[in-house]
Design a protein around this motif. Sequence first.
Motif, PDB file in Angstrom:
ATOM      1  N   THR A 170     -40.188-131.906 -47.464  1.00  0.00           N
ATOM      2  CA  THR A 170     -40.425-131.738 -48.573  1.00  0.00           C
ATOM      3  C   THR A 170     -41.573-131.000 -49.210  1.00  0.00           C
ATOM      4  N   TYR A 171     -42.106-132.508 -50.072  1.00  0.00           N
ATOM      5  CA  TYR A 171     -43.848-132.719 -50.484  1.00  0.00           C
ATOM      6  C   TYR A 171     -44.800-132.069 -48.814  1.00  0.00           C
ATOM      7  N   LEU A 200     -31.029-129.167 -49.015  1.00  0.00           N
ATOM      8  CA  LEU A 200     -30.651-130.238 -47.807  1.00  0.00           C
ATOM      9  C   LEU A 200     -31.797-131.122 -47.648  1.00  0.00           C
ATOM     10  N   VAL A 201     -32.506-129.613 -46.689  1.00  0.00           N
ATOM     11  CA  VAL A 201     -33.846-130.752 -46.252  1.00  0.00           C
ATOM     12  C   VAL A 201     -34.517-131.690 -47.253  1.00  0.00           C
ATOM     13  N   CYS A 222     -37.364-137.727 -63.143  1.00  0.00           N
ATOM     14  CA  CYS A 222     -36.506-137.945 -63.849  1.00  0.00           C
ATOM     15  C   CYS A 222     -35.429-137.051 -62.972  1.00  0.00           C
ATOM     16  N   CYS A 223     -35.912-136.658 -62.249  1.00  0.00           N
ATOM     17  CA  CYS A 223     -35.299-135.351 -60.958  1.00  0.00           C
ATOM     18  C   CYS A 223     -36.280-134.651 -59.767  1.00  0.00           C
ATOM     19  N   PRO A 224     -36.389-136.091 -59.426  1.00  0.00           N
ATOM     20  CA  PRO A 224     -37.264-135.580 -58.363  1.00  0.00           C
ATOM     21  C   PRO A 224     -37.326-134.542 -57.490  1.00  0.00           C
ATOM     22  N   LEU A 225     -36.055-134.810 -57.142  1.00  0.00           N
ATOM     23  CA  LEU A 225     -35.404-133.573 -55.747  1.00  0.00           C
ATOM     24  C   LEU A 225     -35.775-132.277 -56.555  1.00  0.00           C
ATOM     25  N   CYS A 226     -34.843-131.766 -57.022  1.00  0.00           N
ATOM     26  CA  CYS A 226     -35.333-130.609 -58.194  1.00  0.00           C
ATOM     27  C   CYS A 226     -37.087-130.394 -58.149  1.00  0.00           C
ATOM     28  N   ALA A 227     -37.894-131.651 -58.101  1.00  0.00           N
ATOM     29  CA  ALA A 227     -39.089-131.126 -58.948  1.00  0.00           C
ATOM     30  C   ALA A 227     -39.680-131.087 -57.326  1.00  0.00           C
ATOM     31  N   ASP A 266     -32.292-123.971 -60.348  1.00  0.00           N
ATOM     32  CA  ASP A 266     -31.897-123.448 -58.986  1.00  0.00           C
ATOM     33  C   ASP A 266     -32.129-123.385 -58.126  1.00  0.00           C
ATOM     34  N   CYS A 267     -32.336-125.136 -57.954  1.00  0.00           N
ATOM     35  CA  CYS A 267     -32.368-125.247 -56.789  1.00  0.00           C
ATOM     36  C   CYS A 267     -31.397-125.296 -54.849  1.00  0.00           C
ATOM     37  N   PHE A 268     -30.316-124.844 -55.954  1.00  0.00           N
ATOM     38  CA  PHE A 268     -29.287-124.450 -55.023  1.00  0.00           C
ATOM     39  C   PHE A 268     -29.295-123.099 -54.236  1.00  0.00           C
ATOM     40  N   SER A 269     -30.099-122.505 -54.679  1.00  0.00           N
ATOM     41  CA  SER A 269     -30.099-121.380 -54.374  1.00  0.00           C
ATOM     42  C   SER A 269     -30.758-121.276 -52.612  1.00  0.00           C
TER      43      SER A 269
END
Length: 130
Positions: free
Chosen positions: A54-55, A45-46, A114-119, A36-39
């Motif tokens: 972000t972290y 983008l950041v 597996c999916c660090p940016l979405c996490a 759901d990261c694109f909402s």
Amino acid sequence: MTTTGTPQVTTAGAQFVQENTGVPGQPRQWKYGLCDCFSDCGLCLVTWFVPCVTYGQTKAKLNNDDSCFSNGFLYCCSMYLGANWILGGMTRGDIRARNNIEGSCFGDYCTHCCCPLCALVQENREVQES
């Protein structure tokens, strides 16, 4: 004793379907899905271009301090060493423990592997909401 829930009418009469209202002791789901990261396009983008920001923001909000830069720098160094999934998994576990979210330690590390940016986006949104 009052019942909360959604009233539903069936052939047997009116019934209340119990909702997960955050009963103490019962783990809950994440408020936002992993994909759901694109909402939140700005955060997405950041995170895509500078995930350390972000972290850092997530850790600072989680710890209620002003350590955004130092945590972001630590994540940047761990990315350089290829160990950002370890740091991310540890933070994800902290967020789950603090907010009583279901999951496992193994799942936290796998998600960041597996999916660090979405996490990162999911965790940031979860911490910002609480």
